[in-house]
Motif scaffolding. Structure first.
Motif: not given
Lengths: 135, 81
Positions: A3, A5-8, A72-73, B34-35, B48, B53
């Protein structure tokens, strides 16, 4: 499946589309309001203005879709829940207004306003996250 | 082990402990993973459970195994019976 995880990155790409499109939208709305008299303008010009005003909104909708894909998830889960709630609230209001019209309780209401209602509900559904505690 | 035997801490993971050991805020940890900051808060408070990953990314960041960080409550309950 891995998944993302590239929030920014997702936020940055969203803002790069959102703010210019909002500026274009405001410019088109103001331009059509002050430069075109929709009572006298030909139908094709009114239609062109309507489509031109809608295009940036479609691009913003695409930006929202892309952001929910790329972020991100956990953020994706919250966004999708907020979109779900907004959709349910808006469709509920649509039914209510529709029945009120069928039973002649209220007059006509511009369908346009259900768009802002959806985004207002989307914002409301995301409001609780604004008060999360930072440690 | 990170806590004495027999002590029930009532938490599903020790992410908050590991983070504070490093002196990081939730925002700093979120930045490294990076969350969103809300993601870190939700994981720490057990609201949560991260995907595999993300759990591996957390484990790598702190140089520990997933099992050391995340407490498998179902397995603990079976072991207790």
């Amino acid at each position: 499946m891995a998944q993302p995880r590239r929030f920014r990155t997702a936020n940055r790409r969203y803002r790069f589309l959102f703010w210019p499109m909002m500026a274009v939208y405001v410019a088109i709305i103001l331009g059509t309001k002050f430069l075109i008299d929709d009572d006298k303008a030909p139908d094709w010009l009114n239609a062109a203005c309507a489509i031109a005003a809608t295009l940036p909104l479609f691009i913003v909708l695409y930006a929202i879709r892309r952001q929910t894909d790329e972020t991100d998830e956990y953020t994706r889960m919250r966004y999708l829940k907020a979109l779900r709630d907004a959709g349910l609230i808006t469709s509920g209001l649509l039914f209510l207004v529709g029945f009120l019209q069928i039973f002649d309780v209220i007059g006509d209401i511009e369908v346009f306003w259900f768009g802002p209602v959806f985004f207002f509900a989307f914002g409301l559904a995301r409001l609780p996250e604004c008060f999360g505690r930072t440690v | 082990m990170f806590w004495p035997d027999g002590v029930k801490l009532g938490m599903k993971n020790i992410l908050r402990i590991l983070r504070t050991e490093k002196g990081w805020s939730q925002a700093e940890l979120a930045d490294r993973l990076d969350v969103s900051r809300q993601s870190v808060n939700a994981i720490e408070t057990g609201k949560y459970d991260p995907s595999l990953p993300l759990a591996f990314a957390i484990a790598r960041l702190f140089g520990r195994s997933i099992e050391e960080i995340f407490d498998d409550e179902a397995e603990s309950a079976e072991a207790a019976e």
